[in-house]
Design an enzyme around this catalytic site. Structure first.
Site, PDB file in Angstrom:
ATOM      1  CD1 TRP A 102      70.666  16.037  -0.997  1.00 31.64           C
ATOM      2  CD2 TRP A 102      71.241  16.722  -3.059  1.00 31.64           C
ATOM      3  NE1 TRP A 102      71.695  15.243  -1.445  1.00 31.64           N
ATOM      4  CE2 TRP A 102      72.062  15.633  -2.697  1.00 31.64           C
ATOM      5  CE3 TRP A 102      71.435  17.322  -4.302  1.00 31.64           C
ATOM      6  CZ2 TRP A 102      73.061  15.115  -3.546  1.00 31.64           C
ATOM      7  CZ3 TRP A 102      72.418  16.812  -5.146  1.00 31.64           C
ATOM      8  CH2 TRP A 102      73.215  15.732  -4.769  1.00 31.64           C
ATOM      9  CG  ASP A 172      64.953  16.069  -4.640  1.00 34.93           C
ATOM     10  OD1 ASP A 172      64.787  14.838  -4.829  1.00 34.93           O
ATOM     11  OD2 ASP A 172      66.077  16.607  -4.614  1.00 34.93           O
ATOM     12  CE  LYS A 196      70.740   9.453  -3.351  1.00 35.18           C
ATOM     13  NZ  LYS A 196      70.568  10.778  -3.942  1.00 35.18           N
TER      14      LYS A 196
HETATM   15  C1  LIG Z   1      70.975  12.003  -4.484  1.00 30.87           C
HETATM   16  C2  LIG Z   1      70.088  13.174  -4.480  1.00 30.87           C
HETATM   17  C3  LIG Z   1      70.045  14.090  -5.547  1.00 30.87           C
HETATM   18  C4  LIG Z   1      70.971  14.010  -6.743  1.00 30.87           C
HETATM   19  O1  LIG Z   1      70.643  13.015  -7.586  1.00 30.87           O
HETATM   20  P1  LIG Z   1      71.432  12.816  -8.969  1.00 30.87           P
HETATM   21  O2  LIG Z   1      70.706  11.642  -9.531  1.00 30.87           O
HETATM   22  O3  LIG Z   1      72.860  12.527  -8.631  1.00 30.87           O
HETATM   23  O4  LIG Z   1      71.280  14.037  -9.772  1.00 30.87           O
HETATM   24  C5  LIG Z   1      69.148  15.139  -5.463  1.00 30.87           C
HETATM   25  N1  LIG Z   1      68.330  15.278  -4.417  1.00 30.87           N
HETATM   26  C6  LIG Z   1      68.353  14.441  -3.365  1.00 30.87           C
HETATM   27  C7  LIG Z   1      67.420  14.663  -2.219  1.00 30.87           C
HETATM   28  C8  LIG Z   1      69.226  13.363  -3.363  1.00 30.87           C
HETATM   29  O5  LIG Z   1      69.239  12.510  -2.318  1.00 30.87           O
END
Ligand SMILES: *Cc1c(COP(=O)(O)O)cnc(C)c1O
Length: 360
Positions: A102, A172, A196
């Site tokens: 990511w 993030d 999540k």
């Molecule tokens: C799931 C995830 C993403 C992507 O999220 P989207 O909503 O599909 O764009 C980005 N960063 C992390 C750490 C994630 O777990």
């Protein structure tokens, strides 16, 4: 038909009590004589809901008053690009710490808008650790430093966020938000896709410090401008009202569980239960350095790849869903977010023991 233990990495399991409440009030919400999905986002009922959700999140994370909380869209992925677009001037540099897939994606998406510097990376060891802070090569004139506190795919987590000096830190936190206490004041901006630990996909929560909003340029589309969203209370256009509503229910649920400190205790216990078993099994393996192991996403491998398919098939039969690892790394992955109870992890470990005994 019954709901079973769901280890999906995202969209992930939601607390059953939340789904039940949403079901009970799906057709008619809160005296509105319509579904919450069918009413104006500018009406006073929805505004009250939106404000309450924000208040609850602020309380849960002790968000300081000089931060805005935004409920946006586009997934975390859109924000990979939106962040440099808003906070970096042309030609400016930004530091990225690469700890997995990511953070790699975040850096790649930022490239058209900022001079991306890799300040640290554990790519050489297949992202099995967090590069020690002493080895980070930070640029004091960078626009910001970007980190991914929990790498959802490889299961690597910062258990301590290092100090980066005066440069704003951006995180993030898609797969760790609400799983444990978080010191918002260490960051300039935090962002999290909801699917999540917050609610359904299609909603992104952004927590941003007021002074950073002054950097947002006037010559980008309003819909990509954080300062515009903040000025409009996240209602520059129609927000994801259903997602916002469900997020509000999840925040209430986390509060009822005792808040993020109580979640952290449980999440630590769940993770320990699983890692301790894996390490002692002599059968399953987790490749991540102990100090960097995620509480939320636990990848593991079996002794031989040809055991993967039977493992998954039998796990499904036993009521343990979505254990397949990410396509880029293979093996298994158990995502054990807030909504997964300890009993679910215990059921997984019991199944793993049994499978190992039968396939030794
Ligand atoms: C799931 C995830 C993403 C992507 O999220 P989207 O909503 O599909 O764009 C980005 N960063 C992390 C750490 C994630 O777990």
């Amino acid at each position: 038909m019954s709901r079973q233990y769901n280890f999906s990495s995202g969209p992930a399991a939601l607390p059953e009590a939340v789904l039940q409440q949403a079901q009970a009030e799906l057709l008619e919400w809160n005296g509105a004589r319509a579904s919450v999905m069918e009413i104006s986002h500018r009406g006073k009922e929805f505004i009250a809901l939106a404000e309450e959700a924000e208040r609850d999140l602020r309380e849960l994370l002790a968000v300081p008053s000089n931060y805005k909380v935004l409920f946006l869209q586009g997934g975390a992925t859109q924000h990979f690009a939106q962040i440099p677009l808003n906070f970096a001037q042309r030609g400016q540099r930004a530091d990225y710490v690469l700890t997995g897939d990511w953070s790699e994606k975040a850096a790649k998406e930022a490239k058209p808008y900022v001079d991306v510097r890799i300040a640290a990376s554990s790519a050489a060891t297949h992202y099995d650790r967090i590069p020690p802070r002493a080895e980070w090569d930070l640029d004091p004139s960078a626009a910001y430093v970007h980190v991914t506190p929990n790498e959802t795919i490889r299961g690597v987590e910062f258990h301590d966020i290092p100090d980066v000096g005066g440069v704003p830190l951006i995180g993030d936190v898609s797969s760790t938000i609400l799983s444990r206490p978080l010191d918002v004041s260490k960051y300039g901006l935090l962002y999290a896709g909801a699917q999540k630990n917050i609610g359904p996909s299609g909603l992104v929560v952004v927590i941003v410090r007021d002074d950073l909003l002054e950097r947002c340029p006037k010559d980008i589309p309003k819909i990509l401008n954080y300062a515009e969203h903040a000025a409009q209370g996240s209602m520059l256009n129609t927000p994801n009202t259903w997602g916002w509503y469900l997020a509000g229910l999840v925040f209430k649920w986390v509060k009822a569980q005792g808040g993020v400190a109580a979640m952290a205790e449980r999440n630590r216990a769940k993770a320990e239960w699983l890692y301790d078993y894996i390490d002692g099994s002599g059968y399953y393996k987790n490749p991540v350095e102990r100090s960097a192991r995620s509480w939320m996403n636990v990848p593991f491998t079996l002794p031989r790849e040809e055991l993967d398919a039977p493992f998954l098939k039998e796990a499904e039969k036993a009521g343990l869903l979505a254990l397949k690892g990410h396509r880029t790394v293979g093996g298994m992955r158990a995502s054990i977010y807030n909504a997964m109870p300890l009993e679910g992890v215990q059921a997984l470990v019991d199944f793993m023991k049994d499978f190992a005994r039968r396939n030794g």
